[in-house]
Design a protein around this motif. Structure first.
Motif, PDB file in Angstrom:
ATOM      1  N   MET A 160     -21.892  58.056  65.805  1.00 21.53           N
ATOM      2  CA  MET A 160     -21.582  57.883  64.379  1.00 21.53           C
ATOM      3  C   MET A 160     -21.001  56.490  64.126  1.00 21.53           C
ATOM      4  N   ILE A 161     -21.496  55.844  63.066  1.00 21.94           N
ATOM      5  CA  ILE A 161     -20.942  54.521  62.731  1.00 21.94           C
ATOM      6  C   ILE A 161     -19.731  54.712  61.815  1.00 21.94           C
ATOM      7  N   ARG A 162     -18.647  54.006  62.131  1.00 22.90           N
ATOM      8  CA  ARG A 162     -17.476  53.995  61.250  1.00 22.90           C
ATOM      9  C   ARG A 162     -17.135  52.555  60.896  1.00 22.90           C
ATOM     10  N   ALA A 163     -16.472  52.385  59.746  1.00 18.45           N
ATOM     11  CA  ALA A 163     -15.940  51.061  59.404  1.00 18.45           C
ATOM     12  C   ALA A 163     -14.550  50.947  60.021  1.00 18.45           C
ATOM     13  N   ARG A 164     -14.307  49.853  60.740  1.00 21.89           N
ATOM     14  CA  ARG A 164     -12.943  49.613  61.247  1.00 21.89           C
ATOM     15  C   ARG A 164     -12.404  48.326  60.648  1.00 21.89           C
ATOM     16  N   ILE A 165     -11.071  48.279  60.545  1.00 20.77           N
ATOM     17  CA  ILE A 165     -10.449  47.075  59.982  1.00 20.77           C
ATOM     18  C   ILE A 165     -10.279  46.052  61.095  1.00 20.77           C
ATOM     19  N   ALA A 166     -10.977  44.917  60.946  1.00 23.09           N
ATOM     20  CA  ALA A 166     -10.937  43.876  61.975  1.00 23.09           C
ATOM     21  C   ALA A 166      -9.909  42.799  61.649  1.00 23.09           C
ATOM     22  N   GLY A 167      -9.493  42.719  60.386  1.00 26.07           N
ATOM     23  CA  GLY A 167      -8.501  41.700  60.020  1.00 26.07           C
ATOM     24  C   GLY A 167      -7.932  41.974  58.645  1.00 26.07           C
ATOM     25  N   THR A 168      -6.691  41.568  58.437  1.00 27.37           N
ATOM     26  CA  THR A 168      -6.049  41.715  57.122  1.00 27.37           C
ATOM     27  C   THR A 168      -5.488  40.357  56.708  1.00 27.37           C
ATOM     28  N   GLY A 169      -5.367  40.152  55.398  1.00 24.22           N
ATOM     29  CA  GLY A 169      -4.772  38.906  54.911  1.00 24.22           C
ATOM     30  C   GLY A 169      -4.193  39.115  53.530  1.00 24.22           C
ATOM     31  N   SER A 170      -3.271  38.260  53.147  1.00 27.36           N
ATOM     32  CA  SER A 170      -2.726  38.353  51.788  1.00 27.36           C
ATOM     33  C   SER A 170      -2.297  36.974  51.321  1.00 27.36           C
ATOM     34  N   CYS A 171      -2.113  36.863  50.033  1.00 32.40           N
ATOM     35  CA  CYS A 171      -1.649  35.591  49.459  1.00 32.40           C
ATOM     36  C   CYS A 171      -0.845  35.890  48.207  1.00 32.40           C
ATOM     37  N   MET A 172       0.427  35.515  48.236  1.00 31.61           N
ATOM     38  CA  MET A 172       1.279  35.691  47.058  1.00 31.61           C
ATOM     39  C   MET A 172       1.606  34.310  46.491  1.00 31.61           C
ATOM     40  N   PRO A 173       1.587  34.171  45.164  1.00 31.08           N
ATOM     41  CA  PRO A 173       1.951  32.879  44.580  1.00 31.08           C
ATOM     42  C   PRO A 173       3.372  32.488  44.996  1.00 31.08           C
ATOM     43  N   GLU A 174       3.645  31.196  45.013  1.00 30.30           N
ATOM     44  CA  GLU A 174       4.968  30.744  45.475  1.00 30.30           C
ATOM     45  C   GLU A 174       6.079  31.030  44.473  1.00 30.30           C
ATOM     46  N   LYS A 175       5.734  30.970  43.176  1.00 31.04           N
ATOM     47  CA  LYS A 175       6.797  31.093  42.170  1.00 31.04           C
ATOM     48  C   LYS A 175       7.368  32.513  42.121  1.00 31.04           C
ATOM     49  N   VAL A 176       8.693  32.593  42.294  1.00 37.50           N
ATOM     50  CA  VAL A 176       9.385  33.884  42.246  1.00 37.50           C
ATOM     51  C   VAL A 176      10.045  34.018  40.871  1.00 37.50           C
ATOM     52  N   MET A 177       9.833  35.148  40.210  1.00 37.61           N
ATOM     53  CA  MET A 177      10.553  35.433  38.958  1.00 37.61           C
ATOM     54  C   MET A 177      11.459  36.636  39.210  1.00 37.61           C
ATOM     55  N   THR A 178      12.766  36.420  39.094  1.00 40.97           N
ATOM     56  CA  THR A 178      13.718  37.504  39.351  1.00 40.97           C
ATOM     57  C   THR A 178      14.002  38.279  38.065  1.00 40.97           C
ATOM     58  N   ASN A 179      14.664  39.412  38.243  1.00 38.97           N
ATOM     59  CA  ASN A 179      15.085  40.176  37.060  1.00 38.97           C
ATOM     60  C   ASN A 179      16.053  39.355  36.202  1.00 38.97           C
ATOM     61  N   PHE A 180      16.828  38.495  36.855  1.00 39.32           N
ATOM     62  CA  PHE A 180      17.781  37.665  36.098  1.00 39.32           C
ATOM     63  C   PHE A 180      17.024  36.657  35.228  1.00 39.32           C
ATOM     64  N   ASP A 181      15.874  36.169  35.725  1.00 42.95           N
ATOM     65  CA  ASP A 181      15.031  35.298  34.887  1.00 42.95           C
ATOM     66  C   ASP A 181      14.542  36.078  33.671  1.00 42.95           C
ATOM     67  N   LEU A 182      14.189  37.346  33.880  1.00 41.40           N
ATOM     68  CA  LEU A 182      13.677  38.160  32.772  1.00 41.40           C
ATOM     69  C   LEU A 182      14.751  38.455  31.731  1.00 41.40           C
ATOM     70  N   GLU A 183      16.005  38.542  32.201  1.00 40.95           N
ATOM     71  CA  GLU A 183      17.116  38.774  31.250  1.00 40.95           C
ATOM     72  C   GLU A 183      17.142  37.689  30.170  1.00 40.95           C
ATOM     73  N   LYS A 184      16.624  36.497  30.545  1.00 38.61           N
ATOM     74  CA  LYS A 184      16.636  35.383  29.581  1.00 38.61           C
ATOM     75  C   LYS A 184      15.453  35.461  28.610  1.00 38.61           C
ATOM     76  N   LEU A 185      14.454  36.284  28.947  1.00 38.97           N
ATOM     77  CA  LEU A 185      13.242  36.365  28.112  1.00 38.97           C
ATOM     78  C   LEU A 185      13.263  37.548  27.157  1.00 38.97           C
ATOM     79  N   VAL A 186      13.708  38.711  27.653  1.00 38.14           N
ATOM     80  CA  VAL A 186      13.689  39.944  26.843  1.00 38.14           C
ATOM     81  C   VAL A 186      15.022  40.676  26.972  1.00 38.14           C
ATOM     82  N   ASP A 187      15.217  41.665  26.100  1.00 45.69           N
ATOM     83  CA  ASP A 187      16.475  42.422  26.076  1.00 45.69           C
ATOM     84  C   ASP A 187      16.460  43.440  27.226  1.00 45.69           C
ATOM     85  N   THR A 188      16.796  42.975  28.410  1.00 49.60           N
ATOM     86  CA  THR A 188      16.809  43.853  29.581  1.00 49.60           C
ATOM     87  C   THR A 188      17.930  43.415  30.521  1.00 49.60           C
TER      88      THR A 188
END
Ligand code: ACO
Length: 328
Positions: free
Chosen positions: A1-29
């Motif tokens: 039986m043929i199965r698909a196996r995971i041969a590799g994984t990768g990810s990429c997250m943008p560098e800019k971090v937005m914290t909840n404290f940054d959001l406090e300055k934008l909206v009422d939260t």
């Protein structure tokens, strides 16, 4: 039986971090409200000029590098996204060109937060049918571009990012993708959707004035169906493989909200240490949450040969899906 196996994984997250404290300055939260209700502490936001295809390409390059497979050997690229670079052509075709994957055909898949697992299901069927041997499955989003940054109900929940896996055919294998399941129910459309930018509402002054081009969500209604559907899909995957919760080394659910993860884990009798959580760092990146978490877990050495890994997702549509992998 043929199965698909995971041969590799990768990810990429943008560098800019937005914290909840940054959001406090934008909206009422407040940081306290967001952490208590969602578990989210910060999220990543794509830079100006950085698009879904860019994040997807980098994630795919990392997955190919880990697999040791050149892009030219890929037969198919499936990209789950609701925030593609253009309405058409597909972002998958842009990624194919960026990678130089000249022998692959490529398409986008629209299943919101279930996009990556729908892609895994399609890719697994493709490999099992014998039609091709190597597939890139990607989940990539720049949700920050469709958020209403004046709406505290939604803008605090989401972020940008991309994750990818390379699947390859393995003959007579006891490991790899053991099962995939997918479901949809279109009757819930208006609980979670983007009213504008499709052909029902092309760009217009009225659309801008009514905020129709932004993501809309009725959060507490979505919450209830999300827990129920994630529970059902996870139990379905376990039953289909004659496994129980204690047989699972790692459960990676869609990272939408820590309370949803905890409620689901409790219902399927999964212990806290079995559940992978990174929603506090990235928020909800829709189709990217699961491949990003899988890549983090893989690179951290959390996945051992023969470990059973359960992936479960829920998203707009509504759509919900699972995959059970025996790691190799
Ligand atoms: N800061 C402060 N107060 C807020 C904020 C905020 N960011 N957002 C909402 N509130 C207020 C509301 O206005 C409301 O105030 P009111 O009582 O005066 O009207 C109050 O908080 C409670 O609002 P609820 O919506 O009832 O809060 P709830 O406990 O349901 O939490 C949340 C909201 C976090 C959105 C939750 O419902 C949720 O996580 N839902 C699921 C969302 C989700 O997972 N979606 C994605 C799944 S699918 C996919 O990934 C695309």
């Amino acid at each position: 039986m043929i199965r698909a196996r995971i041969a590799g994984t990768g990810s990429c997250m943008p560098e800019k971090v937005m914290t909840n404290f940054d959001l406090e300055k934008l909206v009422d939260t407040t940081n306290d409200w967001i952490v208590t209700r969602t578990g989210i502490k910060e999220r990543r936001i794509a830079a100006e000029g950085e698009f879904t295809s860019d994040l997807a390409t980098r994630a795919a390059e990392r997955a190919l590098e880990m697999a040791g497979i050149p892009a030219s050997e890929i037969d198919l690229i499936v990209l789950g996204t609701v925030t593609g670079d253009y309405p058409w052509p597909s972002t998958a075709c842009i990624v194919q060109n960026n990678l130089g994957a000249k022998n692959a055909y490529a398409y986008d898949l629209s299943a919101a937060c279930s996009g990556f697992l729908y892609g895994l299901g399609c890719a697994s069927d493709f490999i099992q049918s014998g039609r091709g041997k190597k597939v890139l499955v990607i989940g990539a989003e720049t949700l920050s571009r469709i958020l209403d940054w004046t709406d505290r109900n939604t803008c605090v929940l989401f972020g940008d990012g991309a994750g990818a896996v390379v699947l390859e055919a393995a003959e007579n294998s006891e490991t790899g993708l053991l099962s995939t399941h997918m479901h949809s129910d279109g009757s819930y459309l208006d609980l979670l959707y983007q009213p504008g930018f499709g052909t029902r509402m092309m760009p217009s002054v009225q659309g801008v004035e009514t905020g129709a081009f932004f993501l809309k969500m009725q959060g507490n209604e979505v919450f209830k169906v999300a827990v129920r559907s994630l529970t059902d899909i996870s139990n379905e995957a376990l039953a289909a493989n004659n496994l129980s919760a204690e047989d699972i080394a790692l459960f990676i659910p869609h990272q939408a909200n820590k309370r949803i993860l905890e409620a689901t884990a409790k219902r399927i009798k999964m212990k806290e240490e079995q559940v992978y959580v990174n929603v506090h760092r990235y928020g909800n990146t829709s189709s990217a949450t699961i491949p990003v978490a899988l890549d983090e877990a893989n690179r951290a050495g959390l996945l051992k040969v023969d470990d059973n890994v359960l992936l479960s997702a829920f998203g707009g549509g509504f759509t919900w899906a699972s995959a059970l992998i025996r790691w190799s």
